[in-house]
Scaffold this active site. Sequence first.
Site, PDB file in Angstrom:
ATOM      1  N   PHE A 149       0.806  -1.231   0.084  1.00 12.39           N
ATOM      2  CA  PHE A 149      -0.032   0.197  -0.184  1.00 12.39           C
ATOM      3  C   PHE A 149       0.916   1.407   0.005  1.00 12.39           C
ATOM      4  O   PHE A 149       0.263   2.336  -0.243  1.00 12.39           O
ATOM      5  CB  PHE A 149      -0.883  -0.092   1.357  1.00 12.39           C
ATOM      6  CG  PHE A 149      -0.212   0.587   2.466  1.00 12.39           C
ATOM      7  CD1 PHE A 149      -0.129   1.916   2.747  1.00 12.39           C
ATOM      8  CD2 PHE A 149       0.311  -0.363   3.345  1.00 12.39           C
ATOM      9  CE1 PHE A 149       0.539   2.455   4.005  1.00 12.39           C
ATOM     10  CE2 PHE A 149       0.804   0.070   4.473  1.00 12.39           C
ATOM     11  CZ  PHE A 149       0.932   1.440   5.108  1.00 12.39           C
ATOM     12  N   ARG A 177      -5.701  -1.880  -0.401  1.00 15.40           N
ATOM     13  CA  ARG A 177      -5.902  -0.387   0.303  1.00 15.40           C
ATOM     14  C   ARG A 177      -5.447   0.739  -0.728  1.00 15.40           C
ATOM     15  O   ARG A 177      -6.148   1.814  -0.238  1.00 15.40           O
ATOM     16  CB  ARG A 177      -5.099  -0.639   1.680  1.00 15.40           C
ATOM     17  CG  ARG A 177      -5.604  -1.561   2.638  1.00 15.40           C
ATOM     18  CD  ARG A 177      -4.783  -1.739   4.009  1.00 15.40           C
ATOM     19  NE  ARG A 177      -3.556  -2.287   3.858  1.00 15.40           N
ATOM     20  CZ  ARG A 177      -2.545  -2.692   4.642  1.00 15.40           C
ATOM     21  NH1 ARG A 177      -2.781  -2.114   5.848  1.00 15.40           N
ATOM     22  NH2 ARG A 177      -1.474  -3.164   4.477  1.00 15.40           N
ATOM     23  N   SER A 226       5.382  -6.935   3.289  1.00 16.46           N
ATOM     24  CA  SER A 226       5.633  -7.415   4.655  1.00 16.46           C
ATOM     25  C   SER A 226       6.525  -8.509   4.800  1.00 16.46           C
ATOM     26  O   SER A 226       6.435  -9.244   3.908  1.00 16.46           O
ATOM     27  CB  SER A 226       4.574  -7.284   5.579  1.00 16.46           C
ATOM     28  OG  SER A 226       3.761  -8.257   5.286  1.00 16.46           O
ATOM     29  N   CYS A 281       9.408   1.915   3.508  1.00 18.05           N
ATOM     30  CA  CYS A 281      10.430   0.488   3.825  1.00 18.05           C
ATOM     31  C   CYS A 281      11.804   1.052   4.070  1.00 18.05           C
ATOM     32  O   CYS A 281      12.587   0.455   4.748  1.00 18.05           O
ATOM     33  CB  CYS A 281      10.396  -0.189   2.574  1.00 18.05           C
ATOM     34  SG  CYS A 281      11.135   0.461   1.220  1.00 18.05           S
TER      35      CYS A 281
HETATM   36  P1  NAD Z   1       1.425  -6.421   3.047  1.00 14.33           P
HETATM   37  O1  NAD Z   1       2.418  -7.678   3.264  1.00 14.33           O
HETATM   38  O2  NAD Z   1       0.566  -6.452   4.119  1.00 14.33           O
HETATM   39  O3  NAD Z   1       0.856  -6.556   1.727  1.00 14.33           O
HETATM   40  C1  NAD Z   1       1.576  -6.640   0.205  1.00 14.33           C
HETATM   41  C2  NAD Z   1       0.767  -7.471  -0.513  1.00 14.33           C
HETATM   42  O4  NAD Z   1       0.569  -8.813   0.021  1.00 14.33           O
HETATM   43  C3  NAD Z   1      -0.654  -6.648  -0.840  1.00 14.33           C
HETATM   44  O5  NAD Z   1      -0.926  -6.834  -2.305  1.00 14.33           O
HETATM   45  C4  NAD Z   1      -1.582  -7.761   0.095  1.00 14.33           C
HETATM   46  O6  NAD Z   1      -2.704  -7.997  -0.556  1.00 14.33           O
HETATM   47  C5  NAD Z   1      -0.924  -9.270   0.054  1.00 14.33           C
HETATM   48  N1  NAD Z   1      -0.903  -9.855   1.084  1.00 14.33           N
HETATM   49  C6  NAD Z   1      -1.263  -9.480   2.347  1.00 14.33           C
HETATM   50  N2  NAD Z   1      -1.269 -10.577   3.308  1.00 14.33           N
HETATM   51  C7  NAD Z   1      -1.283 -11.618   2.570  1.00 14.33           C
HETATM   52  C8  NAD Z   1      -1.211 -12.996   2.837  1.00 14.33           C
HETATM   53  N3  NAD Z   1      -1.355 -13.577   4.094  1.00 14.33           N
HETATM   54  N4  NAD Z   1      -1.229 -14.077   1.653  1.00 14.33           N
HETATM   55  C9  NAD Z   1      -0.970 -13.657   0.335  1.00 14.33           C
HETATM   56  N5  NAD Z   1      -0.880 -12.270   0.180  1.00 14.33           N
HETATM   57  C10 NAD Z   1      -0.936 -11.403   1.205  1.00 14.33           C
HETATM   58  O7  NAD Z   1       2.412  -5.308   3.129  1.00 14.33           O
HETATM   59  P2  NAD Z   1       1.647  -3.761   3.040  1.00 14.33           P
HETATM   60  O8  NAD Z   1       1.299  -3.619   4.553  1.00 14.33           O
HETATM   61  O9  NAD Z   1       0.612  -3.565   1.923  1.00 14.33           O
HETATM   62  O10 NAD Z   1       3.052  -3.009   2.873  1.00 14.33           O
HETATM   63  C11 NAD Z   1       3.821  -2.473   3.829  1.00 14.33           C
HETATM   64  C12 NAD Z   1       5.087  -3.442   4.152  1.00 14.33           C
HETATM   65  O11 NAD Z   1       5.786  -3.451   2.851  1.00 14.33           O
HETATM   66  C13 NAD Z   1       5.962  -3.109   5.039  1.00 14.33           C
HETATM   67  O12 NAD Z   1       6.559  -3.996   5.582  1.00 14.33           O
HETATM   68  C14 NAD Z   1       7.143  -2.545   4.081  1.00 14.33           C
HETATM   69  O13 NAD Z   1       8.503  -2.320   5.022  1.00 14.33           O
HETATM   70  C15 NAD Z   1       7.271  -3.394   3.009  1.00 14.33           C
HETATM   71  N6  NAD Z   1       7.876  -2.767   2.133  1.00 14.33           N
HETATM   72  C16 NAD Z   1       8.928  -3.001   1.641  1.00 14.33           C
HETATM   73  C17 NAD Z   1       9.797  -2.571   0.530  1.00 14.33           C
HETATM   74  C18 NAD Z   1      11.042  -3.091   0.164  1.00 14.33           C
HETATM   75  O14 NAD Z   1      11.600  -2.505  -0.810  1.00 14.33           O
HETATM   76  N7  NAD Z   1      11.622  -3.989   0.797  1.00 14.33           N
HETATM   77  C19 NAD Z   1       9.069  -1.548  -0.232  1.00 14.33           C
HETATM   78  C20 NAD Z   1       7.994  -1.094   0.185  1.00 14.33           C
HETATM   79  C21 NAD Z   1       7.174  -1.798   1.106  1.00 14.33           C
END
Ligand code: NAD
Length: 482
Positions: A149, A177, A226, A281
Site C-alpha cells: 500500500f 488498500r 511485509s 520501507c
Molecule cells: P502486506 O504484506 O500486508 O501486503 C503486500 C501485498 O501482499 C498486498 O498486495 C497484499 O494484498 C498481499 N498480502 C497480504 N497478506 C497476504 C497473505 N497472508 N497472503 C498472500 N498475500 C498477502 O504489506 P503492506 O502493509 O501493504 O505494505 C507495507 C510493508 O511492505 C512494510 O512491511 C514495508 O516495509 C514493506 N515494503 C518493503 C519494501 C522493500 O523494498 N523492501 C518496499 C515497500 C514496502
Amino acid sequence: MTRILKNYINGEWTDSDSDGEDIYNPADGSVIAHTPHSTKEDVEKAVQSARDAYQYWRKVPVPKRARYMYTFHELLVKHHEELAKLLTKENGKTYKDAYGEVLRGIENVEFASGAPELMKGETLPDIANGIESGMYRYPVGVVGGITPFNFPMMVPCWMFPLAIVCGNTFVLKPSERTPLLAQRLAELLEETGIPKGVFNIVHGAKDVVNGLLENKEVNAISFVGSQPVAEHVYQTASQHGKRVQALGGAKNHSIVLHDANLNKTVEGVMNGAFGSAGQRCMATSVCVVQEDIADDFVAKLNEACDQLTIGDGLDPNVDLGPVIRGSHLQKVRNYIDLGEKQNAVLVRDGRKDIEESANGFYLGATIFDHVTTDMTIWEEEIFAPVLCVIRVKDLSEAIAITNESDFGNGSVLYTSSGPAVQEYREDIEVGMLGVNVNVPAPMAFFPFSGWKQSFYGDLHTNGRDGVEFYTRKKMLTSRWFD
Ligand code: NAD
C-alpha cells in the site's frame, strides 16, 4: 454511489463476481471506492490473457516495445499532478511526498525505455579456431506482480515497465488498500495503444496472490510487502517452479556520531523517521546515537517535532499525514503501550497531538529513548511515525546493534569522519547505505538491494538486476563449414 473497481483483463474492464472491501481516504476516514476480492477464476482469466498476448508480444521488436514506454512516459509527465493528488487521497502521504513518488515511478519508465541497450547480449568470435559463442536475452514469459500500500505508484513501476519492454506480459495485483493509482496507470498505458493482454490487473487480497503463485502459466513473481508475506511468497512461488524476487519489511537504523553536523542530522532524521508518516520501507525507525551528544540530539529532535503540522496531506502546510487505516493505528498504539511497559522512555507521545474527535487515522511524531535490543519496539517493524533511540559509546557498538536486527534494508551514518564511513561500509550488514542523506533509496538504474529478511531471492528489483530477473539467456556456440 460508491465506485466499484473493475479488473483489467485482455484490455477490457471486467467485473469480478466477488465481495470486497472499501477503500478509504485515510485523512478523513471517508469511503472513496470499493475493491473486489477477486477469485482464482479471475486470476486464471487474466493469466490466460497474458499467456496469449505473450506469444505475440515476445516477437515485437525491442525498439518498438520501448516506444510504448516513451508514450507512457509522456502521459505520466502530463498527468504528474493528477497522479500525485490521487496518491495522497488513497494513501495519506503529503502531496509533496506523493509528487516525489510519482517522479520515482517516472524514472523507472525512463530506465525501461532504454530496452534496446538493456536487452543486448554478448558475443566472443573466437572461443576456439573457427568457433564463436553468443549470449542472447529472451523474456521469461508471464510475470505476476504483487505490491504494497505504501508506494502505489513507485513499486508497480519498479516492475511492469521493465518486465514488459523485456518482452514479458504482466498481471498486477495492487494493494487492496491503495488500488486506485494502479487503475489509473492501466488507463494511461491503454492510451499508448499497447496490445491487449500485455498488461492486466486483478484486484483483491490473498486469494489473488495465491492464485498467481500456484498458477502453472505464471513464470516469475515480483513481490514487495511485509516480511511474513514475502517469505510465504518466496517459498510458495519457488515450490511452484517460478523465478521469484520478494522484498520484505525493514527496521532501518541510522547511526549518529558526535562529529556529525547536529542541525543537519536532526533535519535528516525528521524526514527519515516521520516523512510519509513513517510508512516507508526505508524509514528511519531506530537512531543509534553516541551517548555524549544523545541528550542534545533528542532535545533538538523533540523541538523539531513541535513544529510539525499534522493533517490532510493535500493541505500544503501539512508535514505529517495519517497512517493507512484505523486498524493499523490501533496496532501502533499497542506498540507504544508495549514500549512503555518494557521500560523504554517515552519522551514524546504522538497520541497526545491528536484530538479525540479527529476522523482520520492520525498519530503525531513519537519518540522512545533508552531503547534496548530486548524490547519488541526495537525488534519489530512498527511502520508509523515512531522512532526508537538507542545510546551507544562508539561506532563499533552502533554497528553491532544494527547487525543484530533480523532486517537489513537501509541504514544511514551521520558523521564528518572518512575513516568512520570506511568502517561502516565494511562492517554493516545492510544493503542500502547512506552517509548524511535522509533516505538512501537507490534510483531506478541501481538495484534496490535489501539484505537478510528484507529480501528473499537472488536478483533485486531495478537496474541491471531487474533486467537479469526479467530475461533468460540462450547461449549459441556456432561453427560454419565452407
Ligand atoms: P502486506 O504484506 O500486508 O501486503 C503486500 C501485498 O501482499 C498486498 O498486495 C497484499 O494484498 C498481499 N498480502 C497480504 N497478506 C497476504 C497473505 N497472508 N497472503 C498472500 N498475500 C498477502 O504489506 P503492506 O502493509 O501493504 O505494505 C507495507 C510493508 O511492505 C512494510 O512491511 C514495508 O516495509 C514493506 N515494503 C518493503 C519494501 C522493500 O523494498 N523492501 C518496499 C515497500 C514496502
